[in-house]
Design a protein around this motif. Sequence first.
Motif, PDB file in Angstrom:
ATOM      1  N   CYS A  10       0.814  -1.222   0.000  1.00  0.00           N
ATOM      2  CA  CYS A  10       0.000   0.000   0.000  1.00  0.00           C
ATOM      3  C   CYS A  10       0.845   1.268   0.000  1.00  0.00           C
ATOM      4  CB  CYS A  10      -0.913   0.013   1.222  1.00  0.00           C
ATOM      5  SG  CYS A  10      -2.235  -1.213   1.176  1.00  0.00           S
ATOM      6  N   ILE A  11       2.054   1.209   0.549  1.00  0.00           N
ATOM      7  CA  ILE A  11       2.883   2.413   0.668  1.00  0.00           C
ATOM      8  C   ILE A  11       3.137   3.075  -0.684  1.00  0.00           C
ATOM      9  CG2 ILE A  11       5.226   3.197   1.208  1.00  0.00           C
ATOM     10  CD1 ILE A  11       5.122   1.484   3.701  1.00  0.00           C
ATOM     11  N   PRO A  12       3.478   2.341  -1.761  1.00  0.00           N
ATOM     12  CA  PRO A  12       3.660   3.013  -3.056  1.00  0.00           C
ATOM     13  C   PRO A  12       2.412   3.750  -3.537  1.00  0.00           C
ATOM     14  CG  PRO A  12       4.611   0.817  -3.126  1.00  0.00           C
ATOM     15  CD  PRO A  12       3.852   0.914  -1.843  1.00  0.00           C
ATOM     16  N   ILE A  13       1.236   3.170  -3.291  1.00  0.00           N
ATOM     17  CA  ILE A  13       0.005   3.838  -3.712  1.00  0.00           C
ATOM     18  C   ILE A  13      -0.218   5.107  -2.892  1.00  0.00           C
ATOM     19  CG2 ILE A  13      -2.499   3.571  -3.926  1.00  0.00           C
ATOM     20  CD1 ILE A  13      -2.072   0.621  -4.412  1.00  0.00           C
ATOM     21  N   ILE A  14       0.148   5.061  -1.614  1.00  0.00           N
ATOM     22  CA  ILE A  14       0.057   6.265  -0.780  1.00  0.00           C
ATOM     23  C   ILE A  14       1.014   7.335  -1.304  1.00  0.00           C
ATOM     24  CG2 ILE A  14       0.437   7.186   1.544  1.00  0.00           C
ATOM     25  CD1 ILE A  14      -0.454   4.474   2.634  1.00  0.00           C
ATOM     26  N   ASN A  15       2.203   6.911  -1.745  1.00  0.00           N
ATOM     27  CA  ASN A  15       3.151   7.867  -2.329  1.00  0.00           C
ATOM     28  C   ASN A  15       2.532   8.601  -3.517  1.00  0.00           C
ATOM     29  OD1 ASN A  15       5.052   7.030  -0.479  1.00  0.00           O
ATOM     30  ND2 ASN A  15       6.167   5.738  -1.921  1.00  0.00           N
ATOM     31  N   ILE A 160       8.550   3.424  -7.609  1.00  0.00           N
ATOM     32  CA  ILE A 160       9.730   3.931  -8.319  1.00  0.00           C
ATOM     33  C   ILE A 160       9.757   5.460  -8.299  1.00  0.00           C
ATOM     34  CG2 ILE A 160      10.955   3.974 -10.515  1.00  0.00           C
ATOM     35  CD1 ILE A 160       9.672   1.257 -11.133  1.00  0.00           C
ATOM     36  N   PHE A 161       8.812   6.065  -8.997  1.00  0.00           N
ATOM     37  CA  PHE A 161       8.836   7.517  -9.148  1.00  0.00           C
ATOM     38  C   PHE A 161       8.367   8.238  -7.882  1.00  0.00           C
ATOM     39  CE2 PHE A 161       8.136   5.711 -13.409  1.00  0.00           C
ATOM     40  CZ  PHE A 161       9.302   6.143 -14.014  1.00  0.00           C
ATOM     41  N   TRP A 293      14.709   5.227   3.974  1.00  0.00           N
ATOM     42  CA  TRP A 293      13.318   4.780   3.925  1.00  0.00           C
ATOM     43  C   TRP A 293      12.800   4.763   2.484  1.00  0.00           C
ATOM     44  CZ3 TRP A 293       9.260   2.605   6.248  1.00  0.00           C
ATOM     45  CH2 TRP A 293       7.986   2.841   5.721  1.00  0.00           C
ATOM     46  N   GLY A 294      13.121   5.787   1.710  1.00  0.00           N
ATOM     47  CA  GLY A 294      12.664   5.843   0.330  1.00  0.00           C
ATOM     48  C   GLY A 294      13.215   4.718  -0.514  1.00  0.00           C
ATOM     49  N   VAL A 295      14.515   4.452  -0.371  1.00  0.00           N
ATOM     50  CA  VAL A 295      15.129   3.373  -1.141  1.00  0.00           C
ATOM     51  C   VAL A 295      14.551   2.025  -0.721  1.00  0.00           C
ATOM     52  CG1 VAL A 295      17.288   2.177  -1.644  1.00  0.00           C
ATOM     53  CG2 VAL A 295      17.245   4.680  -1.541  1.00  0.00           C
ATOM     54  N   GLY A 296      14.464   1.794   0.596  1.00  0.00           N
ATOM     55  CA  GLY A 296      13.963   0.510   1.084  1.00  0.00           C
ATOM     56  C   GLY A 296      12.511   0.258   0.736  1.00  0.00           C
ATOM     57  N   SER A 297      11.664   1.255   0.979  1.00  0.00           N
ATOM     58  CA  SER A 297      10.243   1.076   0.684  1.00  0.00           C
ATOM     59  C   SER A 297       9.988   0.951  -0.807  1.00  0.00           C
ATOM     60  CB  SER A 297       9.437   2.243   1.265  1.00  0.00           C
ATOM     61  OG  SER A 297       9.817   3.475   0.659  1.00  0.00           O
ATOM     62  N   VAL A 302       8.333  -2.629  -5.225  1.00  0.00           N
ATOM     63  CA  VAL A 302       8.489  -3.240  -6.552  1.00  0.00           C
ATOM     64  C   VAL A 302       8.527  -4.757  -6.440  1.00  0.00           C
ATOM     65  CG1 VAL A 302      10.067  -3.515  -8.491  1.00  0.00           C
ATOM     66  CG2 VAL A 302       9.624  -1.241  -7.568  1.00  0.00           C
ATOM     67  N   VAL A 303       9.308  -5.278  -5.496  1.00  0.00           N
ATOM     68  CA  VAL A 303       9.432  -6.732  -5.341  1.00  0.00           C
ATOM     69  C   VAL A 303       8.098  -7.368  -4.990  1.00  0.00           C
ATOM     70  CG1 VAL A 303      10.473  -8.556  -3.941  1.00  0.00           C
ATOM     71  CG2 VAL A 303      11.880  -6.652  -4.752  1.00  0.00           C
TER      72      VAL A 303
END
Length: 313
Positions: A10-15, A160-161, A293-297, A302-303
């Motif tokens: 869910c975190i990428p969608i929140i981003n 990613i972005f 945090w940005g790199v890890g999340s 993606v994985v």
Amino acid sequence: IGMPLGLWQCIPIINVAFTAHYNAPRFYFELHERSIPRYAKVVFSALGAALFFYFSVGICGYLSFGKDTKGDILENFKASYPLAVGARVALLVIVVGVFPKAHHAFRDGLIRLAYAGKENTDTVPFPRLLCMTILTLILCATVAVVCTQIEVVLAYKGAIFGSLMVYIYPPLMLVALREKSSSSSLSNSTTEEDDPGPPVGVSAESRARLLDADHAHHSSTVRAPSWEKSRVAAEEREAIFRSISTSPADPKGNDVAAFGAEDFGSAVTAIQATLGAMLRKPEHRRCAMMLIWGVGSGLLGVVITILNQAMLI
């Protein structure tokens, strides 16, 4: 998916939901009576309102369908359901209203890359601008038609972005600016220490006149007094916004030199120095944590999305 994996998915969608950074300088300069405090109020108000609506819709949707909630919650309703039809119409209006802003930034970035910073949307010839606009629209429409699962698109985009725009680029730029400011302050301090000052034995009035004359003569090298720091800091922040949003072309019409191999090497060296300062100095600890945090999340997002697409989780 269990709670930990579901959270990382869910975190990428929140981003994506809270990413408007690429238009931040433009919004700032379009703000009436702009200032950093006023801009901060606008940003917090807008993000707070968005958070309220996102949270309300998300909770209501999950309480309605539980584990059967789909990535696009409108797919949980029948196509003929009146409220779902109204929601789809509202979504269409939102997309039509939001797309031009994102497309403008996307097109402008492509033009700057294609012309090595010599052109932008305001200076490129209209036939070329029209061709690039049509091509980018066709590209976006093709991706929209091919990718039918919106949650997957948002997951990759956010991982990613979104991570780059929200968690990686901002701390890198802030640390680079801090290091540059620190180097300038150190240089100015050295200049002040080497300055012998006015002669001893003169009257107070003459000493004041000499100091004023010296300050006028060395205004470009003498550090601002402490009572002026807040004003200077505000001017520096506005200058940063202005430098980001203005064209790389010279105001007089002169072209900027193309970005060559030497410039690329200098940029890599600068990034390495910035990363070193971020990880080494305690005052940059928060920026380092944000970057990590940005790199890890982003990587985890993606994985997990790939594994979910492959039906391995």
